[in-house]
Design a protein around this motif. Structure first.
Motif, short mmCIF file in Angstrom:
data_model
loop_
_atom_site.label_atom_id
_atom_site.label_comp_id
_atom_site.label_asym_id
_atom_site.label_seq_id
_atom_site.Cartn_x
_atom_site.Cartn_y
_atom_site.Cartn_z
N GLN A 195 0.92 -1.26 0.12
CA GLN A 195 0.09 -0.10 -0.02
C GLN A 195 0.83 1.26 0.06
O GLN A 195 0.63 2.21 -0.53
N GLU A 201 4.07 1.60 -1.09
CA GLU A 201 4.55 1.58 -2.53
C GLU A 201 3.70 2.31 -3.38
O GLU A 201 4.07 3.00 -4.27
N ALA A 202 2.36 1.78 -3.60
CA ALA A 202 1.26 2.28 -4.53
C ALA A 202 1.00 3.80 -4.20
O ALA A 202 1.03 4.28 -5.19
N ASP A 203 0.96 4.14 -2.88
CA ASP A 203 0.79 5.71 -2.52
C ASP A 203 2.08 6.50 -3.05
O ASP A 203 1.75 7.61 -3.40
N SER A 204 3.10 5.92 -2.78
CA SER A 204 4.43 6.36 -3.43
C SER A 204 4.40 6.54 -4.94
O SER A 204 4.40 7.74 -5.40
N ASP A 205 3.85 5.74 -5.69
CA ASP A 205 3.71 5.71 -7.17
C ASP A 205 2.81 6.58 -7.65
O ASP A 205 3.11 7.42 -8.41
N GLU A 206 1.67 6.70 -6.87
CA GLU A 206 0.67 7.78 -7.26
C GLU A 206 1.03 9.13 -6.88
O GLU A 206 0.79 10.07 -7.83
N ALA A 207 1.90 9.25 -5.76
CA ALA A 207 2.41 10.65 -5.51
C ALA A 207 3.43 11.15 -6.62
O ALA A 207 3.59 12.45 -7.01
N GLU A 208 4.18 9.97 -7.22
CA GLU A 208 5.43 10.48 -7.88
C GLU A 208 4.64 10.67 -9.25
O GLU A 208 5.17 11.61 -10.21
N GLU A 209 3.42 10.30 -9.55
CA GLU A 209 2.89 10.54 -11.00
C GLU A 209 2.00 12.00 -10.76
O GLU A 209 1.79 12.30 -12.01
N ASP A 210 1.85 12.35 -9.76
CA ASP A 210 1.01 13.89 -9.63
C ASP A 210 1.99 14.89 -9.81
O ASP A 210 2.72 15.36 -10.15
#
Length: 81
Positions: free
Chosen positions: A70, A72-81
């Motif tokens: 979870q 890691e997924a949140d981190s990936d989403e934050a990097e995409e923004d």
């Protein structure tokens, strides 16, 4: 009870437990003042130890793996923004 209903119930229970834990963590961090960051990490260790006492090493490891995924997924989403 269907598996979907069971999952929803488990999620609701976990959300309630998380709310209680966050309330107590916030209070502990405030009480600790400059030790706040250390207290947050110490609470993780204390929580893991307590969880192992209440369940099993395997259960806690599975929960921590889920939590890590979870994060890691949140981190990936934050990097995409």
């Amino acid at each position: 009870m269907s598996k979907d209903t069971t999952n929803q119930t488990a999620e609701a229970l976990f959300e309630k437990a998380l709310s209680i834990a966050e309330k107590h963590l916030d209070e502990a961090i405030k009480e600790g003042g400059p030790l706040g960051p250390y207290i947050a990490v110490a609470m993780i260790e204390a929580a893991v130890n307590a969880a192992v006492d209440e369940t099993s090493h395997e259960d806690v490891i599975d929960m921590l793996r889920d939590l890590a995924a979870q994060i890691e997924a949140d981190s990936d989403e934050a990097e995409e923004d």
